[in-house]
Design an enzyme around this catalytic site. Structure first.
Site, PDB file in Angstrom:
ATOM      1  N   GLU A  41       0.860  -1.188   0.000  1.00 38.19           N
ATOM      2  CA  GLU A  41       0.000   0.000   0.000  1.00 38.19           C
ATOM      3  C   GLU A  41       0.902   1.247   0.000  1.00 38.19           C
ATOM      4  O   GLU A  41       1.965   1.245   0.613  1.00 38.19           O
ATOM      5  CB  GLU A  41      -0.843  -0.013   1.286  1.00 38.19           C
ATOM      6  CG  GLU A  41      -1.801   1.142   1.428  1.00 38.19           C
ATOM      7  CD  GLU A  41      -2.589   1.064   2.751  1.00 38.19           C
ATOM      8  OE1 GLU A  41      -2.022   0.617   3.763  1.00 38.19           O
ATOM      9  OE2 GLU A  41      -3.770   1.447   2.749  1.00 38.19           O
TER      10      GLU A  41
ATOM     11  N   LYS B   1     -10.041   0.324  -1.918  1.00 32.78           N
ATOM     12  CA  LYS B   1     -10.152  -0.080  -0.492  1.00 32.78           C
ATOM     13  C   LYS B   1     -11.525   0.280   0.074  1.00 32.78           C
ATOM     14  O   LYS B   1     -11.950   1.443  -0.007  1.00 32.78           O
ATOM     15  CB  LYS B   1      -9.052   0.628   0.295  1.00 32.78           C
ATOM     16  CG  LYS B   1      -8.869   0.164   1.730  1.00 32.78           C
ATOM     17  CD  LYS B   1      -7.714   0.955   2.370  1.00 32.78           C
ATOM     18  CE  LYS B   1      -7.311   0.464   3.731  1.00 32.78           C
ATOM     19  NZ  LYS B   1      -6.242   1.302   4.318  1.00 32.78           N
TER      20      LYS B   1
ATOM     21  N   CYS C 215      -4.619  -3.768   3.282  1.00 30.95           N
ATOM     22  CA  CYS C 215      -4.251  -3.397   4.660  1.00 30.95           C
ATOM     23  C   CYS C 215      -5.375  -3.591   5.688  1.00 30.95           C
ATOM     24  O   CYS C 215      -5.684  -4.709   6.056  1.00 30.95           O
ATOM     25  CB  CYS C 215      -3.727  -1.963   4.657  1.00 30.95           C
ATOM     26  SG  CYS C 215      -2.918  -1.469   6.179  1.00 30.95           S
TER      27      CYS C 215
HETATM   28  O1  LIG Z   1      -2.053   6.969   4.208  1.00 29.73           O
HETATM   29  C1  LIG Z   1      -1.734   6.563   3.079  1.00 29.73           C
HETATM   30  O2  LIG Z   1      -1.116   7.269   2.276  1.00 29.73           O
HETATM   31  C2  LIG Z   1      -2.078   5.162   2.695  1.00 29.73           C
HETATM   32  N1  LIG Z   1      -2.982   4.548   3.655  1.00 29.73           N
HETATM   33  C3  LIG Z   1      -2.608   3.961   4.794  1.00 29.73           C
HETATM   34  O3  LIG Z   1      -1.436   3.899   5.115  1.00 29.73           O
HETATM   35  C4  LIG Z   1      -3.685   3.349   5.669  1.00 29.73           C
HETATM   36  C5  LIG Z   1      -4.555   4.447   6.215  1.00 29.73           C
HETATM   37  S1  LIG Z   1      -3.744   5.586   7.282  1.00 29.73           S
HETATM   38  N2  LIG Z   1      -3.119   2.559   6.736  1.00 29.73           N
HETATM   39  C6  LIG Z   1      -3.746   1.523   7.265  1.00 29.73           C
HETATM   40  O4  LIG Z   1      -4.833   1.109   6.838  1.00 29.73           O
HETATM   41  C7  LIG Z   1      -3.061   0.838   8.462  1.00 29.73           C
HETATM   42  C8  LIG Z   1      -3.949  -0.147   9.199  1.00 29.73           C
HETATM   43  C9  LIG Z   1      -3.370  -0.558  10.491  1.00 29.73           C
HETATM   44  O5  LIG Z   1      -2.274  -0.172  10.869  1.00 29.73           O
HETATM   45  C10 LIG Z   1      -4.132  -1.494  11.355  1.00 29.73           C
HETATM   46  O6  LIG Z   1      -5.184  -2.033  10.923  1.00 29.73           O
HETATM   47  O7  LIG Z   1      -3.700  -1.718  12.493  1.00 29.73           O
END
Ligand SMILES: O=C(O)CNC(=O)[C@H](CS)NC(=O)CCC(=O)C(=O)O
Length: 334
Positions: free
Chosen positions: A93, A168, A210
């Site tokens: 991701e 997503k 993710c």
């Molecule tokens: O922000 C971006 O540029 C790309 N997107 C992400 O990195 C996303 C949203 S902040 N991260 C996750 O989903 C982590 C989930 C996680 O850490 C858990 O389920 O514990």
């Protein structure tokens, strides 16, 4: 000596470092597994087979807001994957960038028809590799009205054509002490649908991203639609990572009897954000058959669909479900 071999052919594990100078930390070879790897090789050469199974590569990187540098790092790992004989390489991701705030995320985002995807198209062609681009910050058709992006998992075939996209569906809006708040919905619109698994040279791949891994309903829907490999490209948090990452991935593999491939972000992206790393491939029995360590690098695994079929016959959980008691968790996809 052969009595010590505990890894059947499908469980071939190898961990490789990337020789590129730009990659600051290498994955380490997992020393205790080396003897099994060597002995196993001798045995399978005599009996033949596992070397003909499709090989997949899982790339681990530390994306930053510098898109050009991120592309160079990913391209280096993809070229290495091709040299090592992989047919398919998985990127995590946010392989394109990890920004400091929603405003920077919007500014750096592109449509699927933009320059960055064009560069990956050429790379897939040049290397003759299929690519799972695990989470592209996509300006969709509604960009002008919404000014928000989709977190889009793109599959390119070895000719560079987009053969599948999944946006997503579960956005990560969570606040975990010690990890810094995640508010994905500030910049991102949730995808409207699940996608049917896509046929690749390694098997039928079900697409997710993710945080989606926390929703077993999604993985059940994908396996009921024919998935053999589930993918969870990730940028997993540094606090939830040690507690949940491996457990969730192995649980998804065991309950769906699929291979699970999870390419991860690792290390510090900028002053406000770090990720857990530990990219891995889990086989349908739940064994971790390949894993990266904490730094950038790649690991490789062979996908053995005969083993998967055999296991599904031996342990036929999908024939034992009781939808009369709890409904059909995971509806068939169209
Ligand atoms: O922000 C971006 O540029 C790309 N997107 C992400 O990195 C996303 C949203 S902040 N991260 C996750 O989903 C982590 C989930 C996680 O850490 C858990 O389920 O514990």
């Amino acid at each position: 000596m052969l009595g010590f071999i505990i890894r059947p052919p499908h469980q071939l594990l190898s961990l490789l470092s990337c020789p590129g100078l730009r990659i600051p930390r290498f994955s380490v070879l997992c020393a205790p597994l080396r003897p099994a790897y060597t002995i196993h090789r001798l045995r399978t050469m005599a009996v033949s087979s596992s070397w003909e199974l499709p090989l997949v590569a899982v790339c681990q990187v530390t994306s930053t807001p510098d898109k050009e540098q991120n592309f160079k790092t990913c391209a280096e790992l993809i070229r290495e994957a091709a040299r090592l004989g992989a047919c398919l390489a998985f990127l995590p991701e946010a392989f394109d960038f990890i920004a400091r705030d929603p405003e920077e995320t919007q500014r750096l985002s592109e449509p699927l028809g933009g320059n960055l995807l064009e560069e990956y198209t050429q790379l897939a062609r040049e290397c003759g590799l299929w690519l799972s681009l695990g989470g592209f910050h996509e300006r969709g058709q509604d960009w002008e009205q919404t000014q928000k992006i989709y977190n889009c998992h793109v599959i390119l075939n070895n000719k560079g054509s987009v053969v599948a996209t999944y946006r997503k569906t579960h956005l990560c809006d969570v606040e975990i002490p010690g990890q810094g708040p995640m508010r994905e919905s500030n910049s991102t619109i949730p995808g409207p649908s699940l996608e049917s698994p896509i046929s690749t040279p390694a098997g039928k791949i079900g697409l997710a991203i993710c945080y989606d891994m926390r929703f077993p309903e999604l993985s059940l829907a994908l396996v009921q639609a024919g998935a053999e490999i589930l993918t969870y490209p990730s940028a997993f948090g540094s606090v939830t990572g040690p507690a949940h990452w491996e457990v969730l991935l192995r649980a998804r593999a065991i309950e769906t009897q699929c291979y699970v491939v999870a390419a991860a972000q690792c290390g510090r992206h900028h002053e406000k954000r770090a990720s857990y790393g530990h990219s891995m491939v889990v086989d349908p029995w739940g064994t971790v058959v390949a894993r990266c360590s904490e730094g950038p690098g790649l690991c490789l695994a062979r996908i053995d669909l005969n083993y998967l079929q055999q296991l599904r016959k031996q342990l036929p959980v999908f024939q034992h479900r009781r939808p009369d008691l709890y409904g059909n968790l995971g509806h068939p996809l169209s």
